[in-house]
Design a protein around this motif. Structure first.
Motif, PDB file in Angstrom:
ATOM      1  N   LEU A   1       0.719  -1.085  -0.122  1.00 48.87           N
ATOM      2  CA  LEU A   1      -0.045   0.130   0.151  1.00 48.87           C
ATOM      3  C   LEU A   1       0.980   1.212   0.089  1.00 48.87           C
ATOM      4  N   PHE A   2       0.850   2.131  -0.915  1.00 53.28           N
ATOM      5  CA  PHE A   2       1.650   3.379  -1.139  1.00 53.28           C
ATOM      6  C   PHE A   2       0.732   4.323  -0.849  1.00 53.28           C
ATOM      7  N   GLN A   3       1.404   5.573  -0.323  1.00 50.03           N
ATOM      8  CA  GLN A   3       0.620   6.852  -0.055  1.00 50.03           C
ATOM      9  C   GLN A   3       1.250   7.972  -1.031  1.00 50.03           C
ATOM     10  N   LEU A   4       0.381   8.572  -1.686  1.00 52.13           N
ATOM     11  CA  LEU A   4       0.914   9.699  -2.506  1.00 52.13           C
ATOM     12  C   LEU A   4       0.261  11.308  -2.098  1.00 52.13           C
TER      13      LEU A   4
ATOM     14  N   LYS B   1       3.742  13.514  -5.057  1.00 55.47           N
ATOM     15  CA  LYS B   1       5.114  12.861  -4.509  1.00 55.47           C
ATOM     16  C   LYS B   1       4.742  11.434  -3.853  1.00 55.47           C
ATOM     17  N   ASP B   2       5.732  10.467  -3.839  1.00 50.32           N
ATOM     18  CA  ASP B   2       5.368   9.173  -3.212  1.00 50.32           C
ATOM     19  C   ASP B   2       5.945   9.230  -1.744  1.00 50.32           C
ATOM     20  N   LEU B   3       5.045   9.059  -0.993  1.00 47.52           N
ATOM     21  CA  LEU B   3       5.471   9.051   0.418  1.00 47.52           C
ATOM     22  C   LEU B   3       6.079   7.683   1.083  1.00 47.52           C
ATOM     23  N   GLY B   4       6.077   6.729   0.106  1.00 49.94           N
ATOM     24  CA  GLY B   4       6.408   5.270   0.519  1.00 49.94           C
ATOM     25  C   GLY B   4       5.108   4.822   0.975  1.00 49.94           C
ATOM     26  N   LEU B   5       5.281   3.782   1.884  1.00 52.58           N
ATOM     27  CA  LEU B   5       4.252   2.805   2.216  1.00 52.58           C
ATOM     28  C   LEU B   5       3.077   3.633   3.198  1.00 52.58           C
TER      29      LEU B   5
END
Length: 270
Positions: A18-21, A105-109
């Motif tokens: 699960l990724f958070q943007l 931007k990608d905030l990672g998991l």
């Protein structure tokens, strides 16, 4: 939030990351009002649809891309986005594309989404709102209160017309609104919050006392949340119960139901 919970539950069972943007605030030109939010989402949605994504039939904020052997899901709430699926190449390409087009931007998991914290462990994830509860207790000066073991005293029957009126009704409406938000991860609060919400128009002293009782309950249960297990079981089960004419004000049924996906609670309502 029901969509978010269901999406996370499904991803955990499929063992998808699960990724958070996050959208760059400079791109959004400050705070979004309702109209600007609609325009922003419409532009994002149109762009994603041009890449093969389609809207969910049940929730317009959920977009899905399905190919012969892969799935990618993207849930959008204003400037927060959850991205998951089994096609890591498409997910990576989409992350680069969104950054190039919208400075997303990608905030990672996924760890924190709309006030909900995501705690990973060997058996799935726990969705909780410990920080939100801590802030809530501080706001209403309940940090040092003694905890109680139930959200509503068992002998209490609240009535719409009994007790002195509160001189400042907003002092009651504010905590009830925040307690309503807590029910996303605290189904044990659903009944009492529904009960207290009946008195928002003309709150009285006993209603406020009951709301403060809920805060005392939260003091001792701040780490409780909704557990979504990683068992591959996908059975869909619904449970409900009703109490005949139990509401002392309306004499209506008091009804509650909940829906489980493979023993993971996805929805509850009273």
């Amino acid at each position: 939030m029901c969509t978010v919970r269901c999406l996370i539950a499904f991803a955990v069972k499929k063992q998808w990351s699960l990724f958070q943007l996050d959208v760059n605030n400079a791109f959004l030109h400050g705070d979004l009002d309702e109209e600007a939010s609609r325009q922003w989402y419409a532009k994002l949605s149109q762009t994603l649809c041009s890449r093969g994504y389609t809207h969910s039939l049940n929730d317009y904020s959920l977009l899905v891309k399905i190919s012969d052997h892969s799935f990618v899901f993207l849930a959008v709430y204003v400037d927060d986005i959850i991205l998951t699926g089994d096609d890591l190449d498409e997910i990576s390409a989409l992350q680069f594309f969104l950054y190039d087009q919208f400075k997303i931007k990608d905030l990672g998991l996924l760890h924190y989404f709309l006030g909900v914290e995501v705690l990973y462990h060997d058996f799935g994830v726990l969705l909780h709102q410990k920080k939100f509860i801590s802030d809530l207790l501080g706001e209403f000066h309940c940090t040092d209160v003694s905890p109680v073991t139930s959200p509503l005293a068992l002998t209490i029957k609240l009535h719409a017309s009994l007790g002195d009126l509160l001189p400042k009704p907003d002092a009651y409406r504010c905590p009830i609104g925040k307690l309503t938000f807590l029910t996303h991860t605290r189904p044990d609060l659903c009944f009492v919050v529904q009960n207290l919400s009946q008195f928002l128009h003309t709150p009285r002293v006993p209603h406020m006392d009951a709301a403060l009782h809920v805060l005392r309950y939260l003091k001792g249960t701040s780490e409780i949340g909704v557990h979504l297990n990683n068992s591959p079981t996908m059975s869909l089960v619904g449970c409900c119960d009703s109490d005949w004419a139990a509401c002392p004000n309306s004499k209506h049924f008091v009804t509650g139901f909940c829906v489980f996906l493979g023993n993971s609670l996805c929805y509850a309502l009273f």
